[in-house]
Design a protein around this motif. Sequence first.
Motif, mmCIF file in Angstrom:
data_model
loop_
_atom_site.group_PDB
_atom_site.id
_atom_site.type_symbol
_atom_site.label_atom_id
_atom_site.label_comp_id
_atom_site.label_asym_id
_atom_site.label_seq_id
_atom_site.Cartn_x
_atom_site.Cartn_y
_atom_site.Cartn_z
ATOM 1 N N UNK A 15 29.789 58.347 26.720
ATOM 2 C CA UNK A 15 30.886 57.562 26.131
ATOM 3 C C UNK A 15 31.895 57.150 27.202
ATOM 4 N N UNK A 16 32.286 58.111 28.057
ATOM 5 C CA UNK A 16 33.277 57.828 29.107
ATOM 6 C C UNK A 16 32.740 56.822 30.116
ATOM 7 N N UNK A 17 31.461 56.959 30.496
ATOM 8 C CA UNK A 17 30.869 56.057 31.489
ATOM 9 C C UNK A 17 30.688 54.652 30.948
ATOM 10 N N UNK A 18 30.276 54.542 29.680
ATOM 11 C CA UNK A 18 30.138 53.213 29.059
ATOM 12 C C UNK A 18 31.501 52.524 28.992
ATOM 13 N N UNK A 19 32.549 53.311 28.720
ATOM 14 C CA UNK A 19 33.908 52.752 28.718
ATOM 15 C C UNK A 19 34.274 52.213 30.090
ATOM 16 N N UNK A 20 33.856 52.934 31.131
ATOM 17 C CA UNK A 20 34.097 52.478 32.502
ATOM 18 C C UNK A 20 33.361 51.174 32.778
ATOM 19 N N UNK A 21 32.082 51.124 32.395
ATOM 20 C CA UNK A 21 31.281 49.928 32.636
ATOM 21 C C UNK A 21 31.791 48.732 31.839
ATOM 22 N N UNK A 22 32.376 49.008 30.663
ATOM 23 C CA UNK A 22 32.845 47.926 29.795
ATOM 24 C C UNK A 22 34.239 47.426 30.173
ATOM 25 N N UNK A 23 34.959 48.182 31.012
ATOM 26 C CA UNK A 23 36.343 47.832 31.354
ATOM 27 C C UNK A 23 36.500 46.416 31.921
ATOM 28 N N UNK A 24 35.583 45.923 32.780
ATOM 29 C CA UNK A 24 35.772 44.570 33.342
ATOM 30 C C UNK A 24 35.555 43.423 32.361
ATOM 31 N N UNK A 25 35.236 43.716 31.102
ATOM 32 C CA UNK A 25 35.009 42.636 30.130
ATOM 33 C C UNK A 25 36.231 41.723 30.029
ATOM 34 N N UNK A 26 37.429 42.311 30.023
ATOM 35 C CA UNK A 26 38.651 41.500 29.942
ATOM 36 C C UNK A 26 38.797 40.596 31.163
ATOM 37 N N UNK A 27 38.406 41.109 32.323
ATOM 38 C CA UNK A 27 38.460 40.307 33.549
ATOM 39 C C UNK A 27 37.551 39.089 33.437
ATOM 40 N N UNK A 28 36.350 39.297 32.912
ATOM 41 C CA UNK A 28 35.395 38.193 32.848
ATOM 42 C C UNK A 28 35.665 37.254 31.675
ATOM 43 N N UNK A 29 36.408 37.712 30.679
ATOM 44 C CA UNK A 29 36.898 36.786 29.655
ATOM 45 C C UNK A 29 37.858 35.791 30.302
ATOM 46 N N UNK A 30 38.665 36.307 31.201
ATOM 47 C CA UNK A 30 39.609 35.453 31.936
ATOM 48 C C UNK A 30 38.866 34.473 32.838
ATOM 49 N N UNK A 31 37.801 34.952 33.497
ATOM 50 C CA UNK A 31 36.988 34.082 34.362
ATOM 51 C C UNK A 31 36.387 32.944 33.548
ATOM 52 N N UNK A 32 35.850 33.263 32.372
ATOM 53 C CA UNK A 32 35.233 32.245 31.506
ATOM 54 C C UNK A 32 36.284 31.276 30.990
ATOM 55 N N UNK A 33 37.453 31.806 30.597
ATOM 56 C CA UNK A 33 38.520 30.966 30.064
ATOM 57 C C UNK A 33 39.033 29.983 31.115
ATOM 58 N N UNK A 34 39.216 30.479 32.339
ATOM 59 C CA UNK A 34 39.742 29.639 33.414
ATOM 60 C C UNK A 34 38.644 28.911 34.193
ATOM 61 N N UNK A 35 37.386 29.298 33.925
ATOM 62 C CA UNK A 35 36.235 28.705 34.615
ATOM 63 C C UNK A 35 36.382 28.815 36.128
ATOM 64 N N UNK A 36 36.877 29.973 36.548
ATOM 65 C CA UNK A 36 37.080 30.234 37.973
ATOM 66 C C UNK A 36 37.078 31.741 38.220
ATOM 67 N N UNK A 37 36.512 32.153 39.363
ATOM 68 C CA UNK A 37 36.507 33.577 39.720
ATOM 69 C C UNK A 37 37.777 33.973 40.454
ATOM 70 N N UNK A 38 38.642 32.998 40.732
ATOM 71 C CA UNK A 38 39.926 33.220 41.410
ATOM 72 C C UNK A 38 39.723 34.085 42.666
ATOM 73 N N UNK A 39 40.499 35.191 42.759
ATOM 74 C CA UNK A 39 40.427 36.054 43.938
ATOM 75 C C UNK A 39 39.571 37.297 43.710
ATOM 76 N N UNK A 40 38.870 37.370 42.559
ATOM 77 C CA UNK A 40 38.046 38.531 42.263
ATOM 78 C C UNK A 40 36.844 38.592 43.203
#
Length: 259
Positions: A15-40
Amino acid sequence: MSETLRLGVAVLGNVASVSLYAAPITTFKRVIRKKSTEEFSCIPYIIGLFNCLLFTWYGLPVVSYKWENLPLVTVNGVGIVLELSYVLIYFCYASAKGKAKVTMVATPVLLLFCITAIVSAFAFHDNAHRKQLVGSIGLVVSIAMYGSPLVVMKKVIQTKSVEFMPLPLSLCTFLATTLWLTYGALIRDIFVAGPSVVGIPLGILQLVLHCKYRKKSVLEEPNKGDMEKGNLEKVELEKVNMEMEDAEKNVSIHKNSNL
């Protein structure tokens, strides 16, 4: 009792590890919304994918004895899906230079995994030697993965703000590493427990930084608001004064014209 304890720790670790792996989902929602990887950077996700591939292979009956390491297969199987999704999304929205970087980093990593899998499957004929090969490589990669937050922690210290290091992510890091260290100790597997020797101190350090800089951030925000409020009041006062001065000038001019 020991079997039940092992299973309980493994489930919590999953459970803890899946939470870790899932954490960047918000980052990639931003990437999709802005259609740019910015400085990531794409490198942490490629390292994460490599780590999940290695430990999924490590947990399969080809390397481990039967299904003794099934919890590793389940959690890292989910990790493969998530990390691969991040890499593909990054590749889709990256610039031409970014796409080239993803290709240059991901190709050797996938090639190294394929070589490791082939050598462990065909060059060795017993589980012990296969586990030593795959586990040793996985240990190094896991330490690199857990060490990646050092860059973020440096930024936190420089900016004195925990904005770029969310508390849930830090808590999941600490919990996941603690649980996998416990699980590795219970099954007496150094390759499962080993990465947590680095991960736990880094998790604790992240929590310490949260305690130190979160209070400062909370205190600074009201001060910033007060300053902005004060500036607005000052501007309004100056505006009123200017209007009064203009009115006085108009009255004076009107009187002079009547004279």
